[in-house]
Design a protein around this motif. Structure first.
Motif, PDB file in Angstrom:
ATOM      1  N   VAL A 217     -11.189  -5.657  -6.474  1.00  0.00           N
ATOM      2  CA  VAL A 217     -10.509  -5.172  -5.228  1.00  0.00           C
ATOM      3  C   VAL A 217      -9.818  -6.265  -4.614  1.00  0.00           C
ATOM      4  O   VAL A 217     -10.276  -7.230  -3.946  1.00  0.00           O
ATOM      5  CB  VAL A 217     -11.478  -4.664  -4.491  1.00  0.00           C
ATOM      6  N   GLU A 218      -8.129  -6.395  -4.456  1.00  0.00           N
ATOM      7  CA  GLU A 218      -7.510  -7.286  -3.887  1.00  0.00           C
ATOM      8  C   GLU A 218      -6.775  -6.594  -2.945  1.00  0.00           C
ATOM      9  O   GLU A 218      -6.391  -5.375  -2.991  1.00  0.00           O
ATOM     10  CB  GLU A 218      -6.670  -7.951  -4.713  1.00  0.00           C
ATOM     11  N   TYR A 219      -6.083  -7.305  -2.043  1.00  0.00           N
ATOM     12  CA  TYR A 219      -4.838  -6.754  -1.179  1.00  0.00           C
ATOM     13  C   TYR A 219      -3.586  -7.357  -1.281  1.00  0.00           C
ATOM     14  O   TYR A 219      -3.513  -8.774  -1.520  1.00  0.00           O
ATOM     15  CB  TYR A 219      -5.404  -6.955   0.293  1.00  0.00           C
ATOM     16  N   THR A 220      -2.579  -6.819  -1.130  1.00  0.00           N
ATOM     17  CA  THR A 220      -1.354  -7.403  -0.947  1.00  0.00           C
ATOM     18  C   THR A 220      -0.568  -6.864   0.384  1.00  0.00           C
ATOM     19  O   THR A 220      -1.053  -5.908   0.844  1.00  0.00           O
ATOM     20  CB  THR A 220      -0.304  -6.736  -2.275  1.00  0.00           C
ATOM     21  N   TYR A 221       0.372  -7.689   0.704  1.00  0.00           N
ATOM     22  CA  TYR A 221       1.024  -7.348   2.145  1.00  0.00           C
ATOM     23  C   TYR A 221       2.163  -6.406   1.884  1.00  0.00           C
ATOM     24  O   TYR A 221       3.179  -6.846   1.001  1.00  0.00           O
ATOM     25  CB  TYR A 221       1.134  -8.585   2.759  1.00  0.00           C
ATOM     26  N   ASP A 222       2.444  -5.418   2.734  1.00  0.00           N
ATOM     27  CA  ASP A 222       3.667  -4.495   2.515  1.00  0.00           C
ATOM     28  C   ASP A 222       4.438  -5.166   3.703  1.00  0.00           C
ATOM     29  O   ASP A 222       4.248  -4.607   4.882  1.00  0.00           O
ATOM     30  CB  ASP A 222       3.324  -2.931   2.622  1.00  0.00           C
ATOM     31  N   PRO A 223       5.560  -5.965   3.451  1.00  0.00           N
ATOM     32  CA  PRO A 223       6.307  -6.503   4.631  1.00  0.00           C
ATOM     33  C   PRO A 223       6.953  -5.445   5.319  1.00  0.00           C
ATOM     34  O   PRO A 223       7.351  -5.586   6.550  1.00  0.00           O
ATOM     35  CB  PRO A 223       7.014  -7.666   4.160  1.00  0.00           C
ATOM     36  N   TYR A 224       7.328  -4.264   4.639  1.00  0.00           N
ATOM     37  CA  TYR A 224       8.399  -3.224   5.416  1.00  0.00           C
ATOM     38  C   TYR A 224       7.592  -2.441   6.401  1.00  0.00           C
ATOM     39  O   TYR A 224       8.048  -1.980   7.111  1.00  0.00           O
ATOM     40  CB  TYR A 224       8.957  -2.692   4.006  1.00  0.00           C
ATOM     41  N   ASN A 225       6.529  -2.345   5.811  1.00  0.00           N
ATOM     42  CA  ASN A 225       5.522  -1.195   6.830  1.00  0.00           C
ATOM     43  C   ASN A 225       4.343  -2.282   7.581  1.00  0.00           C
ATOM     44  O   ASN A 225       3.613  -1.676   8.122  1.00  0.00           O
ATOM     45  CB  ASN A 225       4.779  -0.180   6.060  1.00  0.00           C
ATOM     46  N   ASN A 226       4.305  -3.473   7.505  1.00  0.00           N
ATOM     47  CA  ASN A 226       3.373  -4.418   8.167  1.00  0.00           C
ATOM     48  C   ASN A 226       2.048  -3.888   7.985  1.00  0.00           C
ATOM     49  O   ASN A 226       1.380  -3.757   9.098  1.00  0.00           O
ATOM     50  CB  ASN A 226       4.091  -4.401   9.747  1.00  0.00           C
ATOM     51  N   LYS A 227       1.471  -3.912   6.685  1.00  0.00           N
ATOM     52  CA  LYS A 227       0.106  -3.457   6.491  1.00  0.00           C
ATOM     53  C   LYS A 227      -0.382  -3.879   5.220  1.00  0.00           C
ATOM     54  O   LYS A 227       0.384  -4.137   4.127  1.00  0.00           O
ATOM     55  CB  LYS A 227       0.017  -1.891   6.801  1.00  0.00           C
TER      56      LYS A 227
END
Length: 459
Positions: A217-227
């Motif tokens: 389980v990893e996380y990436t950053y969505d810069p367009y929706n800031n989440k």
């Protein structure tokens, strides 16, 4: 006692051992795999937060397929056989590989991460072991004339909010605290490989403990929706990665245990032909040793590996020995030979001066690893003036090797004058004789008007 996860299953892996007599005889290896430890695997399904359920039986099947693929892709053929050859299932089995894998522990761990990669709008860099906030979107270069940093899209510097400039071309990050999950497995392996090669029986046994970790389980950053966006590895990928890891470790352990053996087929000094080649796992640059039946006498380097033979060059031959047809050859590591030496002499010259001379020697060796010439760089300490006074460059050529070494010497000695701060070169020629590490040398100039004699050790 551990509960058996599966019954021992036998499946034939198509693997070749080269026959040097006939290519029609293509032995194969029979492999059995047994897996134990379903209790450890069961803990995962109960605790890890995945959308798919971990199936211990599916892991067993994937592991078995990985080990089967290990042979089908001929990874083990570097040990025993020819590449890119497919055998029928009717060949006689000449060897066995038995693997017992016990899962000792398995589980998941959570990792707290404060930052996440974001190369679009990230305003942090990772520099010298810490995260530093920088001004977003600005690049700088250093102007050497103005001795300052100036804005430039092609610059290699970023400016931190602390006012400092950092040379940086790595990833950018956003601060977004979150937890990631790793899946781990600890296991032990017991293996035994028995086979016949060149009409000899070989037996390789190994026992080891290892572990493997995969991020599930990893996380990436969505810069367009800031989440943050959660990314979960499919269970099949988890099985695949872990199984591949285990099979590769087994492969490496077996390969590290192997020793190729063959015989000398022909000798045309300094070239030697041996009767093992690429189909046996021989590769260009491989090092082989030669045994005369009692002792190791020579080292060879493979210059060209054919199918069932290899051409080699002699890199070492023990003095007084001879490589003959039929002598055995074996794979080995290259001998460690240090082409450097050291000497220390006490020197007295015709002017009444006394010196201690220290030199570093670069050696030129022959095929018997005897020193045939040296290039020396040394310094002399004057006991009269109590300082390092001379810089010495020397060349020596061996005239005799046994039982006493005799060398022809030529030297250039630079005398440093403290008052004029100049180096004055003086040429010398002479002889040096050496028994073991003990040596004596005599030097004179070209007019024989002055001399120096010294004794000491030379290695």
């Amino acid at each position: 006692m551990e509960k058996r996860l599966v019954r021992p299953e036998m499946f034939t892996l198509l693997l070749i051992i080269v026959s040097v007599i006939s290519f029609s005889a293509k032995p194969v290896i029979d492999v059995s795999v047994t897996v134990f430890g379903d209790e450890a695997m069961g803990k995962i399904a109960q605790g890890i937060a995945l959308s798919e359920v971990l199936d211990t039986n599916k892991f067993k099947i994937t592991l078995k397929e990985a080990l089967k693929t290990l042979a089908e892709e001929l990874r083990l053929q570097d040990l025993l056989s020819t590449e890119n050859v497919v055998l029928s299932k009717e060949e006689k089995i000449e060897g066995k590989l038995a693997i017992e894998l016990s899962i000792r522990d398995a589980g998941y761990k959570k990792r707290y991460e404060e930052y996440v990669t974001n190369n679009i709008s990230g305003d942090y860099i990772y520099y010298s072991g810490k995260y530093i906030r920088v001004i977003l979107g600005e690049r700088y270069k250093y102007d050497y004339e103005k001795k300052t940093y100036v804005r430039s899209e092609e610059g290699s510097y970023v400016k931190g909010t602390d006012g400092e400039f950092y040379s940086y071309f790595g990833n950018f990050y956003s601060r977004a605290p979150h937890e990631e999950i790793d899946y781990y497995i600890s296991y032990s392996v017991s293996l035994r490989l028995s086979y016949r090669f060149f009409e000899e029986n070989f037996d390789i046994s190994d026992n080891f403990v290892d572990n493997a970790v995969i991020s599930v389980v990893e996380y990436t950053y969505d810069p367009y929706n800031n989440k943050l966006m959660r990314e979960e590895s499919p269970v099949d990928k988890i099985y695949e990665v872990l199984s591949s890891h285990i099979s590769n470790v087994i492969y490496q352990r077996i390969m590290n245990s192997r020793k190729l053996k063959g015989e000398v087929e022909n000798v045309k000094f300094p070239r030697v032909i041996v009767n093992i080649g690429s189909q046996d796992g021989v590769k260009n640059g491989m090092i082989l040793g030669v045994n005369d039946g009692k002792n190791y006498i020579a080292e060879l380097i493979v210059t060209r590996a054919g199918g069932d033979y290899s051409e080699c060059e002699i890199t070492y031959l023990r003095k007084g020995s001879q490589i003959l047809t039929g002598m055995s050859v074996f794979e080995k590591y290259s001998d460690f030979v240090l082409p450097f030496g050291f000497s220390m002499f006490y020197i007295y010259n015709s002017s009444g001066e006394h010196f201690a001379e220290f030199s570093l020697l670069g050696k030129s060796l022959n095929i018997h690893r005897e020193t045939v010439a040296t290039f020396d760089l040394g310094m002399r300490y004057s006991f009269v003036e109590e300082r390092f006074k001379n810089l010495v460059f020397s060349f020596s050529k061996n005239l005799l090797f046994e039982p006493v070494k005799l060398k022809l010497l030529s030297s250039i000695i630079f005398d440093y004058d403290l008052e004029d701060e100049t180096f004055q070169p003086v040429s010398r020629i002479g002889l040096e004789t050496q028994i073991g590490i003990f040596a004596v040398k005599f030097l004179t100039d070209f007019t024989f008007s002055s001399y120096e004699i010294g004794g000491g050790i030379s290695w």
